[in-house]
Design an enzyme around this catalytic site. Structure first.
Site, PDB file in Angstrom:
ATOM      1  N   ARG A  27      -6.544   0.009   1.600  1.00 42.85           N
ATOM      2  CA  ARG A  27      -7.003   1.056   2.780  1.00 42.85           C
ATOM      3  C   ARG A  27      -5.602   2.123   1.983  1.00 42.85           C
ATOM      4  O   ARG A  27      -6.251   3.557   1.804  1.00 42.85           O
ATOM      5  CB  ARG A  27      -5.664   1.185   3.933  1.00 42.85           C
ATOM      6  CG  ARG A  27      -5.691   0.436   5.029  1.00 42.85           C
ATOM      7  CD  ARG A  27      -5.321  -0.217   5.621  1.00 42.85           C
ATOM      8  NE  ARG A  27      -3.956  -1.591   5.217  1.00 42.85           N
ATOM      9  CZ  ARG A  27      -2.712  -0.758   6.374  1.00 42.85           C
ATOM     10  NH1 ARG A  27      -2.276  -0.043   7.154  1.00 42.85           N
ATOM     11  NH2 ARG A  27      -1.519  -1.368   5.380  1.00 42.85           N
ATOM     12  N   ASN A  45      -5.424  -0.956   9.539  1.00 40.31           N
ATOM     13  CA  ASN A  45      -5.899  -2.698   9.995  1.00 40.31           C
ATOM     14  C   ASN A  45      -6.238  -2.451  10.868  1.00 40.31           C
ATOM     15  O   ASN A  45      -5.295  -1.854  11.933  1.00 40.31           O
ATOM     16  CB  ASN A  45      -4.899  -2.802   9.047  1.00 40.31           C
ATOM     17  CG  ASN A  45      -4.653  -3.173   7.789  1.00 40.31           C
ATOM     18  OD1 ASN A  45      -6.117  -2.780   7.057  1.00 40.31           O
ATOM     19  ND2 ASN A  45      -3.598  -3.240   6.502  1.00 40.31           N
TER      20      ASN A  45
END
Length: 102
Positions: A27, A45
């Site tokens: 990320r 997530n």
């Protein structure tokens, strides 16, 4: 960083990335790459171990970002990239952010 004219047509895509993409900095790297490309939106997530991203930009920017999502981070093992076009109207994002897990 590429800049976008506020009147330039945008496309928005929701992307689900499945494989080994959590716990490796995916990320954070996604935020850096999106910012460098001038893509706005968010990444987070998912509880099922996947990563979800909302991407907004020109078709060229989104093509580059999707290519990166599928193979741009060496530590990741992407097994599936599911891309869905989001039809207008949609909110216009000003930046690219990391969101809480869903």
């Amino acid at each position: 960083m590429e800049s976008r004219d506020k009147d330039e047509p945008l496309e928005t895509r929701l992307v689900h990335v499945r494989g080994r993409v959590q716990g490796i900095g995916y990320r954070e790297a996604c935020v850096r790459r999106a910012t460098a490309l001038g893509v706005s939106g968010w990444v987070r997530n998912r509880m099922d171990g996947s990563v979800e991203a909302m991407l907004q930009g020109s078709p060229e920017q989104l093509a580059e970002m999707c290519a990166w999502l599928s193979e741009g981070m060496p530590a990741a093992l992407v097994e599936e990239l599911e891309v869905t076009d989001v039809q207008p109207p949609f909110a216009r994002f000003d930046s690219f952010e990391r969101m809480p897990t869903l």
